[in-house]
Design an enzyme around this catalytic site. Sequence first.
Site, mmCIF file in Angstrom:
data_model
loop_
_atom_site.group_PDB
_atom_site.id
_atom_site.type_symbol
_atom_site.label_atom_id
_atom_site.label_comp_id
_atom_site.label_asym_id
_atom_site.label_seq_id
_atom_site.Cartn_x
_atom_site.Cartn_y
_atom_site.Cartn_z
ATOM 1 N N ASN A 11 0.878 -1.175 0.000
ATOM 2 C CA ASN A 11 0.000 0.000 0.000
ATOM 3 C C ASN A 11 0.911 1.219 0.000
ATOM 4 O OD1 ASN A 11 -1.791 2.068 0.509
ATOM 5 N ND2 ASN A 11 -2.194 1.478 2.648
ATOM 6 N N LYS A 13 0.169 4.350 -0.313
ATOM 7 C CA LYS A 13 -0.375 5.600 0.252
ATOM 8 C C LYS A 13 -0.079 6.760 -0.711
ATOM 9 C CE LYS A 13 0.050 3.394 4.671
ATOM 10 N NZ LYS A 13 0.147 3.466 6.109
ATOM 11 N N HIS A 96 -9.452 1.682 4.865
ATOM 12 C CA HIS A 96 -8.168 1.746 5.567
ATOM 13 C C HIS A 96 -8.316 2.662 6.785
ATOM 14 C CE1 HIS A 96 -4.005 2.726 6.474
ATOM 15 N NE2 HIS A 96 -3.687 1.612 5.842
ATOM 16 N N GLU A 98 -6.577 4.938 7.934
ATOM 17 C CA GLU A 98 -6.301 6.365 7.670
ATOM 18 C C GLU A 98 -7.526 7.037 7.055
ATOM 19 O OE1 GLU A 98 -2.668 5.753 5.475
ATOM 20 O OE2 GLU A 98 -1.676 5.128 7.329
ATOM 21 N N GLU A 168 -5.703 -4.895 10.496
ATOM 22 C CA GLU A 168 -4.579 -4.002 10.754
ATOM 23 C C GLU A 168 -4.836 -3.246 12.051
ATOM 24 O OE1 GLU A 168 -2.454 -2.675 6.933
ATOM 25 O OE2 GLU A 168 -4.295 -1.513 7.030
ATOM 26 N N GLY A 174 2.448 1.924 10.776
ATOM 27 C CA GLY A 174 3.465 2.957 10.660
ATOM 28 C C GLY A 174 4.194 3.253 11.965
ATOM 29 N N SER A 212 3.207 -2.500 10.253
ATOM 30 C CA SER A 212 4.653 -2.607 10.470
ATOM 31 C C SER A 212 5.257 -3.950 10.053
ATOM 32 C CB SER A 212 5.000 -2.277 11.924
ATOM 33 O OG SER A 212 4.647 -0.928 12.203
HETATM 34 P P1 PGA Z 1 2.780 0.037 7.642
HETATM 35 O O1 PGA Z 1 1.344 0.366 7.003
HETATM 36 O O2 PGA Z 1 3.241 -1.257 7.042
HETATM 37 O O3 PGA Z 1 3.635 1.202 7.265
HETATM 38 O O4 PGA Z 1 2.574 -0.080 9.123
HETATM 39 C C1 PGA Z 1 0.403 -0.644 6.782
HETATM 40 C C2 PGA Z 1 -0.825 -0.061 6.162
HETATM 41 O O5 PGA Z 1 -1.125 1.111 6.411
HETATM 42 O O6 PGA Z 1 -1.545 -0.744 5.414
#
Ligand code: PGA
Length: 252
Positions: A11, A13, A96, A98, A168, A174, A212
Amino acid sequence: MTDRKRIIAGNWKMYKTIEETVSFVSNLIPLVKESLVAVYLAVPFTAIRSAADTARGTNIVIGAQNMNDASEGAFTGEIAGKMLKDAGAEFVIIGHSERRKHFRESNALINRKIKRALLDGLQPLLCIGETSEEREEGRAEEVLENQLLEGLDQIGKQDLLKVAIAYEPVWAIGTGKTATREVAQEMHHRCRDFLAKRGVPADQMSLLYGGSVNSDNIRDFMDQPDIDGVLVGGASLSLESFVKIVNYSPKD
Ligand code: PGA
């Protein structure tokens, strides 16, 4: 080992230009062609067409990170599923954390988006996950159950089989902090069990872990019986680390 599809999805982003995308995908192709998992990349809207053209005929599947729930209309700045499909996307991430947080997406809206994605011929990748507060308050399971129930409401069995789900935990995204393999396995197992008890064909649906994931911990997750893949943010932006993740060596 199950016959569920195993997926390693990146992903990106809001990162990468068209040029960076084309270079990444062209370099990725020969490095993952023997991969035993499906390789998904959710790229920015602007790069979907070039990524899909570059990846055509390979085992790399290009997708998007969001879409509107309407088929088309006067929604300035929004994008329709059929436009994503037209540009070459085959899947779309929906819900997601976010988007839930920064754009206040509700389970009801997410449900409408999933239905629209299915109508538009895109595979929805539904994201669910609890925040750290919800986990501390002992509400993680309840939150996930609601996200699943409301997100997948009124979707028929044949359509559900096309949906993949990514668990997640918000506190792991992140942050460099992952769920332990035991917690991740347990949460996946509970989600699958919860869905199966409600008549959802969960034993045939791919459940991914996200938060992560990197080349050092990928095996911990992929080796779990209820984890069929991963959704990778930060570590999917570097070709080197994404290739290591995709080509991880399973436990003998
Ligand atoms: P990350 O993000 O691997 O940077 O923790 C995962 C995601 O947002 O799908």
